[in-house]
Design a protein around this motif. Structure first.
Motif: not given
Length: 637
Positions: A46-50, A325-334, A419-425
């Protein structure tokens, strides 16, 4: 340590067991997905998404748009556009990534014909990442420059010219020659002025903060044609920015998920402190009234431009269609509740924008008060707000250096989250395509990406660097993202099937009553696509040649900008053609085949597939619809 409690094939850290390979690839034993890993905690996600959604635009663009579009009245179209365009796209992307546990490129197993859309998202993210870290470097430079008894832009210093002044420059007109004789005896062309012979004319001088920005911080050249040299201190700040990003991401989400506890929360602390300080200053109420109070103008709602600004701000502020958003959400539990997550993050983002406006305009109101100007004369947007207007206001406060350090450290943390999320993408895309290589060499690959992007960004810290930053922003961060978003909606909802996608979501969230989906269907099928198409058409109609500080770009610079965005979006037709060629049958059969999900589309883990996906191919196996992986990057079949 007791070996009975910690077998040899595990390394123990406190009470948590970590697989022997996890030092390299961030997988913990309690992760649901042992191939890709999961967020350690829901709060990490949640904090990463915010942090990804809340960025610099919330501070330096939204407050200006609110002021410029009717004050508090602007919140009405803003909230409506959030419900009609922002939230539906946000929820769709979160659901998509979580369902398949794949990044923005590989997730297009859902519709192989549109895999180029994912590539476009990643490429645009790469271009934006290059210049976004340059803005972080600017913030670092100003933060370091603030560690002085007196802020360097507080007064006109050795770097200033004769136009540097907070007060108007008094000049005398000579009508016969149409020249102005300035008090300092220098002559300036005055063809655009009309005056009475011998009368005094007051021309606004350039603020010390403006000249400091152009002459010292940027060492700005006369135009894009004059590249000049690399500004060494900006290059060092850029290097430091990339080192921070690399250090935060060296273990992927396991490390960045901990860093965001500071970088995502700290900006709110600073905004609160700035608001409290600003509210105690003379003139603060005047600034806030201009922002959202007594100056609200509801007649503005009749203007199409206001609604376009609201839709555009929502669309870009939430970072939809960038792939992150797709990249960060892909690490969620199902079975994570991505529906409530989407609502929480979207509301947090929008409320942050409103809250930031109070902190910004209270200080600007004080600046207008002490300078004897109207708020409208001091308010700015973008770079001019962050590096000219606000620093100028802070310089006039008691304890200016402290407030300046606080403000630019806040800009630093706001930028780093995004920037963290962009590189994680980028790294997530690499992981999906080359999982074995990424498992063995996550750290060097991540640091290698940072190094390459740093080198590409050096052109943005030359004396012409600001022109490059503006050029990339003008072309890459605009309608290319709109095209990706429209095709994303069309592909998933119209071709794959909106009802089918809802069935996928219910596999994660559980069955919902039909009335629950009524609003989402209306938005996904009709309202959101129409809004996005309208914004795209408007953007193309309103397109203009870029300029910075009224300096036009050369023809080759404009051509280069078009080449950048064409390079990003051309992969959409290229990949579609490749998929059709790889398919079997006549042309119609091939197109139909590519419009069906790949055989390995579905939940990543077998236990989540249920009856609907019981016959799907192992997602780790390559199919005809996949981008070919390099030899050795996949497990033997």
């Amino acid at each position: 340590m007791d070996r009975m409690k910690c077998p040899s094939f595990f390394k123990c850290r406190g009470k948590e067991k970590v697989t022997a390979s996890s030092e390299d690839f961030h997988i913990r034993e309690n992760d649901e997905n042992q191939d890709r890993g999961n967020w350690s905690k829901k709060s990490d996600y949640l904090l990463s998404m915010v942090g990804y959604a809340v960025g610099l635009g919330n501070v330096w663009r939204f407050p200006y748009l609110t002021y410029n579009n009717g004050g508090g009245a602007f919140l009405i179209p803003y909230a409506i556009m959030l419900a009609l365009a922002g939230l539906p796209l946000f929820f769709l992307e979160c659901s998509l990534g979580q369902f398949a546990s794949l990044g923005p490129v590989s997730v297009w197993r859902i519709l192989p014909l549109f895999q180029g859309v994912g590539i476009t998202m990643v490429l645009i993210s790469i271009f934006v990442t290059i210049y976004y870290n340059v803005i972080i470097a600017y913030s670092l430079y100003y933060m370091f420059a603030s560690f002085q008894r007196e802020l360097p832009w507080e007064n006109c210093s050795y770097w200033a010219d004769e136009n540097c002044s907070r007060s108007p420059i008094v000049t005398r007109c000579n009508v016969s020659t149409q020249m102005i004789f300035q008090m300092n005896k220098s002559w300036v062309d005055a063809n655009n002025l009309t005056c009475i012979n011998g009368s005094e004319v007051y021309q606004p001088g350039q603020l010390p903060s403006e000249q400091y920005w152009n002459k010292v911080a940027l060492q700005r050249s006369s135009g894009m044609d004059e590249t000049g040299v690399i500004v060494w201190y900006l290059a060092l700040c850029l290097l430091l920015a990339w080192l921070i990003v690399g250090a935060a991401l060296f273990k992927g989400i396991k490390s960045s998920g901990k860093v965001v506890y500071f970088t995502a929360i700290f900006p709110y602390v600073v905004l609160l402190i700035l608001l409290i300080r600003g509210a105690t200053l003379d003139g603060a109420s005047k600034g806030i009234s201009y922002y959202i109070g007594a100056q609200s103008n509801f007649t503005k709602l009749r203007e199409a431009e206001v609604w376009k600004d609201a839709a555009t701000q929502i669309f870009y502020s939430l970072s939809v269609a960038w792939g992150g958003l797709v990249a960060l959400s892909s690490y969620n539990k199902f079975n994570n509740n991505c529906y409530s997550d989407a609502i929480v993050v979207c509301l947090t983002n929008c409320l942050t924008s409103v809250f930031a406006g109070f902190a910004i305009f209270s200080i600007l109101g004080h600046m207008a008060h002490i300078s004897g100007k109207e708020v409208s004369q001091v308010v700015k947007s973008g770079f001019d707000l962050a590096f000219i207007a606000y620093p100028e206001a802070l310089a006039q406060l008691p304890g200016g250096p402290f407030w300046s350090i606080l403000f630019f450290f806040m800009l630093l943390t706001l930028g780093l989250d995004s920037q963290f999320a962009s590189i994680e993408t980028i790294t997530t895309t690499i992981q999906d395509l080359f999982p074995k290589a990424m498992k063995k060499m996550r750290v060097p690959i991540t640091l290698g990406c940072c190094l390459v992007l740093f080198l590409l960004g050096l052109v943005c810290v030359t004396q012409a660097g600001i022109y490059w930053v503006h050029l990339i922003d003008h072309f890459c961060a605009g309608w290319g993202i709109l095209i990706a978003a429209i095709l994303e909606l069309a592909g998933i909802i119209w071709i794959y099937g909106g009802n089918r996608f809802i069935d996928d979501i219910e596999m994660m969230l559980g069955a919902k009553r039909w009335i629950f989906w009524l609003w989402w269907k209306a938005c996904w099928f009709v309202i959101t696509p129409i809004l996005l198409i309208a914004i795209l058409i408007w953007s193309l109609v309103q397109f203009h040649r870029p300029d910075y500080a009224k300096i036009p770009y050369p023809d080759w610079g404009v051509a280069l900008g078009w080449c950048m965005i064409i390079f990003c979006i051309i992969w959409i037709p290229i990949m579609a053609i490749i998929k059709i060629i790889q398919a079997e049958g006549n042309i119609f059969q091939r197109i139909v085949s590519c419009c069906r999900p790949a055989s390995n589309w579905g939940p990543y883990l077998e236990r989540h597939r249920g009856e609907r996906y019981k016959n799907m191919v192992d997602p780790k196996k390559e199919t005809d619809h996949e981008i070919p992986a390099v030899s050795g990057s996949r497990k033997p079949e």
